[in-house]
Design a protein around this motif. Structure first.
Motif, PDB file in Angstrom:
ATOM      1  N   LEU A  63       0.823  -1.207   0.000  1.00 57.16           N
ATOM      2  CA  LEU A  63       0.000   0.000   0.000  1.00 57.16           C
ATOM      3  C   LEU A  63       0.860   1.261   0.000  1.00 57.16           C
ATOM      4  O   LEU A  63       0.587   2.214  -0.733  1.00 57.16           O
ATOM      5  CB  LEU A  63      -0.923  -0.005   1.223  1.00 57.16           C
ATOM      6  N   ILE A  64       1.905   1.252   0.815  1.00 54.72           N
ATOM      7  CA  ILE A  64       2.812   2.406   0.869  1.00 54.72           C
ATOM      8  C   ILE A  64       3.490   2.607  -0.476  1.00 54.72           C
ATOM      9  O   ILE A  64       3.602   3.739  -0.979  1.00 54.72           O
ATOM     10  CB  ILE A  64       3.860   2.209   1.979  1.00 54.72           C
ATOM     11  N   ASP A  65       3.954   1.505  -1.072  1.00 52.39           N
ATOM     12  CA  ASP A  65       4.660   1.593  -2.360  1.00 52.39           C
ATOM     13  C   ASP A  65       3.748   2.179  -3.440  1.00 52.39           C
ATOM     14  O   ASP A  65       4.176   3.037  -4.228  1.00 52.39           O
ATOM     15  CB  ASP A  65       5.137   0.200  -2.768  1.00 52.39           C
ATOM     16  N   ARG A  66       2.487   1.768  -3.462  1.00 48.14           N
ATOM     17  CA  ARG A  66       1.545   2.282  -4.455  1.00 48.14           C
ATOM     18  C   ARG A  66       1.284   3.778  -4.252  1.00 48.14           C
ATOM     19  O   ARG A  66       1.197   4.543  -5.228  1.00 48.14           O
ATOM     20  CB  ARG A  66       0.232   1.510  -4.393  1.00 48.14           C
ATOM     21  N   VAL A  67       1.166   4.203  -2.985  1.00 44.40           N
ATOM     22  CA  VAL A  67       0.916   5.617  -2.706  1.00 44.40           C
ATOM     23  C   VAL A  67       2.130   6.461  -3.090  1.00 44.40           C
ATOM     24  O   VAL A  67       2.000   7.545  -3.680  1.00 44.40           O
ATOM     25  CB  VAL A  67       0.554   5.817  -1.218  1.00 44.40           C
ATOM     26  N   ARG A  68       3.315   5.977  -2.778  1.00 45.89           N
ATOM     27  CA  ARG A  68       4.523   6.743  -3.105  1.00 45.89           C
ATOM     28  C   ARG A  68       4.758   6.839  -4.603  1.00 45.89           C
ATOM     29  O   ARG A  68       5.284   7.826  -5.105  1.00 45.89           O
ATOM     30  CB  ARG A  68       5.726   6.119  -2.407  1.00 45.89           C
ATOM     31  N   LYS A  69       4.352   5.806  -5.340  1.00 48.85           N
ATOM     32  CA  LYS A  69       4.536   5.829  -6.796  1.00 48.85           C
ATOM     33  C   LYS A  69       3.454   6.637  -7.504  1.00 48.85           C
ATOM     34  O   LYS A  69       3.732   7.387  -8.448  1.00 48.85           O
ATOM     35  CB  LYS A  69       4.546   4.398  -7.344  1.00 48.85           C
ATOM     36  N   ASN A  70       2.206   6.478  -7.031  1.00 54.61           N
ATOM     37  CA  ASN A  70       1.075   7.047  -7.771  1.00 54.61           C
ATOM     38  C   ASN A  70       0.302   8.112  -7.005  1.00 54.61           C
ATOM     39  O   ASN A  70      -0.586   8.759  -7.579  1.00 54.61           O
ATOM     40  CB  ASN A  70       0.093   5.931  -8.163  1.00 54.61           C
ATOM     41  N   GLY A  71       0.621   8.288  -5.716  1.00 56.88           N
ATOM     42  CA  GLY A  71      -0.177   9.199  -4.903  1.00 56.88           C
ATOM     43  C   GLY A  71      -1.511   8.547  -4.546  1.00 56.88           C
ATOM     44  O   GLY A  71      -1.751   7.370  -4.832  1.00 56.88           O
ATOM     45  N   ILE A  72      -2.388   9.320  -3.915  1.00 57.87           N
ATOM     46  CA  ILE A  72      -3.733   8.827  -3.595  1.00 57.87           C
ATOM     47  C   ILE A  72      -4.689   9.342  -4.663  1.00 57.87           C
ATOM     48  O   ILE A  72      -4.942  10.539  -4.765  1.00 57.87           O
ATOM     49  CB  ILE A  72      -4.166   9.296  -2.191  1.00 57.87           C
ATOM     50  N   THR A  73      -5.176   8.425  -5.485  1.00 59.50           N
ATOM     51  CA  THR A  73      -5.988   8.803  -6.649  1.00 59.50           C
ATOM     52  C   THR A  73      -7.449   8.391  -6.530  1.00 59.50           C
ATOM     53  O   THR A  73      -8.274   8.830  -7.326  1.00 59.50           O
ATOM     54  CB  THR A  73      -5.387   8.179  -7.924  1.00 59.50           C
ATOM     55  N   ARG A  74      -7.772   7.527  -5.576  1.00 59.33           N
ATOM     56  CA  ARG A  74      -9.162   7.083  -5.439  1.00 59.33           C
ATOM     57  C   ARG A  74     -10.062   8.257  -5.062  1.00 59.33           C
ATOM     58  O   ARG A  74      -9.697   9.102  -4.257  1.00 59.33           O
ATOM     59  CB  ARG A  74      -9.286   5.999  -4.375  1.00 59.33           C
ATOM     60  N   THR A  75     -11.250   8.250  -5.642  1.00 60.47           N
ATOM     61  CA  THR A  75     -12.263   9.237  -5.266  1.00 60.47           C
ATOM     62  C   THR A  75     -13.476   8.575  -4.637  1.00 60.47           C
ATOM     63  O   THR A  75     -14.324   9.251  -4.064  1.00 60.47           O
ATOM     64  CB  THR A  75     -12.718  10.036  -6.501  1.00 60.47           C
ATOM     65  N   MET A  76     -13.545   7.238  -4.740  1.00 59.10           N
ATOM     66  CA  MET A  76     -14.641   6.465  -4.164  1.00 59.10           C
ATOM     67  C   MET A  76     -14.077   5.246  -3.443  1.00 59.10           C
ATOM     68  O   MET A  76     -12.971   4.786  -3.759  1.00 59.10           O
ATOM     69  CB  MET A  76     -15.629   6.002  -5.248  1.00 59.10           C
ATOM     70  N   PRO A  77     -14.801   4.681  -2.490  1.00 59.18           N
ATOM     71  CA  PRO A  77     -14.331   3.476  -1.808  1.00 59.18           C
ATOM     72  C   PRO A  77     -14.141   2.326  -2.787  1.00 59.18           C
ATOM     73  O   PRO A  77     -14.819   2.236  -3.813  1.00 59.18           O
ATOM     74  CB  PRO A  77     -15.458   3.163  -0.817  1.00 59.18           C
ATOM     75  N   GLU A  78     -13.210   1.468  -2.466  1.00 55.52           N
ATOM     76  CA  GLU A  78     -12.917   0.322  -3.323  1.00 55.52           C
ATOM     77  C   GLU A  78     -12.635  -0.900  -2.451  1.00 55.52           C
ATOM     78  O   GLU A  78     -11.998  -0.800  -1.404  1.00 55.52           O
ATOM     79  CB  GLU A  78     -11.702   0.626  -4.199  1.00 55.52           C
ATOM     80  N   ILE A  79     -13.129  -2.055  -2.896  1.00 52.45           N
ATOM     81  CA  ILE A  79     -12.848  -3.310  -2.216  1.00 52.45           C
ATOM     82  C   ILE A  79     -11.670  -3.970  -2.927  1.00 52.45           C
ATOM     83  O   ILE A  79     -11.693  -4.173  -4.140  1.00 52.45           O
ATOM     84  CB  ILE A  79     -14.063  -4.260  -2.235  1.00 52.45           C
ATOM     85  N   VAL A  80     -10.630  -4.322  -2.152  1.00 49.56           N
ATOM     86  CA  VAL A  80      -9.412  -4.911  -2.715  1.00 49.56           C
ATOM     87  C   VAL A  80      -9.143  -6.220  -1.994  1.00 49.56           C
ATOM     88  O   VAL A  80      -9.259  -6.309  -0.772  1.00 49.56           O
ATOM     89  CB  VAL A  80      -8.211  -3.954  -2.546  1.00 49.56           C
ATOM     90  N   THR A  81      -8.764  -7.249  -2.746  1.00 47.76           N
ATOM     91  CA  THR A  81      -8.479  -8.565  -2.170  1.00 47.76           C
ATOM     92  C   THR A  81      -7.016  -8.921  -2.397  1.00 47.76           C
ATOM     93  O   THR A  81      -6.498  -8.779  -3.513  1.00 47.76           O
ATOM     94  CB  THR A  81      -9.380  -9.642  -2.789  1.00 47.76           C
ATOM     95  N   TYR A  82      -6.355  -9.384  -1.341  1.00 53.25           N
ATOM     96  CA  TYR A  82      -4.970  -9.835  -1.415  1.00 53.25           C
ATOM     97  C   TYR A  82      -4.905 -11.325  -1.116  1.00 53.25           C
ATOM     98  O   TYR A  82      -5.600 -11.815  -0.216  1.00 53.25           O
ATOM     99  CB  TYR A  82      -4.112  -9.119  -0.370  1.00 53.25           C
TER     100      TYR A  82
END
Length: 339
Positions: A63-82
């Motif tokens: 999660l940290i890696d994605r935020v540092r690479k792309n920033g926070i881009t979501r505008t709506m809630p999202e369900i994510v499965t790992y």
């Protein structure tokens, strides 16, 4: 000391108030083995700062890696499965092929975090309902039996102290016990009618009450999510409160004292018309045996036993204070134990 969930929400409120973008991540479902339970939360800021936990660390790293690479881009809630595949389970450190499902929610002033914290400050139990289609949030009262619920359209999370702890006696041991219990998300009340003990006694987030303990036990209407611990060593204060607590639905009732004092206490309680069956629910000598000597260690011992009872874990006889001390004394005097 705040609970982990409270730290997460306070961090979110601080980031929102300063204009930073942030997301709230909540565990909504797990399959197989999982390091964190449903309802566990994590907050992540647009600078990569993280508070809380949803796994053993590997999902946080992703999660940290994605935020540092792309920033926070979501505008709506999202369900994510790992962890759906074995490779993903290995990559994200999920044991035994476990799978974890998260709700990731971008936060704003409209997310109700400030109001939620205000309600929690008043010791309210709050249901926070998130519309997964629109991001709209509503807050309302919750009952102690409610738990996280998720549907195709709504995520409902429960916030606030779902467990209550009444400590009788405002001494040094009570201070450590209260501090740790607050961090475990208990609503802690300390009761002591003795002014000399109450004076100067203060722990953040703990209510200190001047009342007779047995009256307060009745007033609190203890339920199956309540615990009572008597620490005054004074039968005039402890015994009547224990009597009422043992007649209640409290999941844990305990009192400090030696084996001899505990035996005498049980005899007195039987004279108060406490039944033998009710008396079996009294924990004393209190705590789990860990060789504790200091007030802080004794507090950990007590809360360890209380947590085991709360979680339905049957303690081995060797872990109980009375049995462990007898065994240690016998071992110390047994010639066969000498080298």
């Amino acid at each position: 000391m705040d609970s982990i969930d409270l730290e997460v929400l306070k961090s979110c409120e601080q980031w929102i108030s300063r204009g930073s973008r942030c997301e709230l991540v909540t565990v909504i479902k797990t399959w197989g083995s999982s390091p964190r339970p449903e309802g566990a939360m994590l907050a992540i800021c647009d600078d990569g700062t993280v508070v809380g936990s949803v796994s053993g660390g590997c999902i946080e790293d992703d999660l940290i890696d994605r935020v540092r690479k792309n920033g926070i881009t979501r505008t709506m809630p999202e369900i994510v499965t790992y962890g759906i595949t074995a490779d993903e389970a290995h990559r994200f450190g999920l044991p035994c092929g476990g799978t974890i499902q998260l709700a990731i929610e971008p936060l704003s002033q409209e997310s109700g975090i400030a109001e939620l914290l205000q309600r929690l400050t008043g010791h309210q139990l709050v249901a926070r309902r998130l519309d997964l289609r629109t991001g709209m949030v509503t807050l309302g009262p919750a009952s102690s039996g409610m738990s996280l619920q998720v549907s195709e359209t709504t995520l409902t999370t429960i916030h606030g102290p779902r467990w209550r702890l009444l400590i009788i006696g405002a001494g040094q041991l009570s201070r450590f016990l209260a501090q740790i219990a607050v961090g475990m998300d208990y609503h802690v009340t300390v009761c002591d009618p003795r002014e000399e003990y109450r004076e100067g006694w203060q722990v953040a987030g703990v209510e200190v009450v001047h009342a007779m303990p047995d009256d307060l036990v009745l007033e609190m209407q203890l339920d199956s999510r309540s615990a009572v611990i008597a620490l005054t060593h004074d039968p005039k204060l402890d015994d009547l409160a224990l009597m009422e607590a043992l007649r209640s639905d409290a999941f844990y009732v305990g009192a400090i004292g030696s084996r001899v004092n505990n035996a005498r206490r049980r005899e007195r309680l039987l004279q108060f018309d406490v039944t033998e069956a009710q008396l079996t629910n009294l924990h004393g000598p209190i705590g789990m045996y860990i060789g504790s000597k200091t007030p802080s260690e004794i507090a950990i011992s007590i809360l360890a036993e209380m947590t085991a009872v709360k979680n339905g874990v049957a303690l081995l006889d060797a872990a109980r204070i009375e049995n462990a001390k007898i065994a240690n004394r016998q071992a110390a005097t047994d010639p066969s134990c000498e080298s």
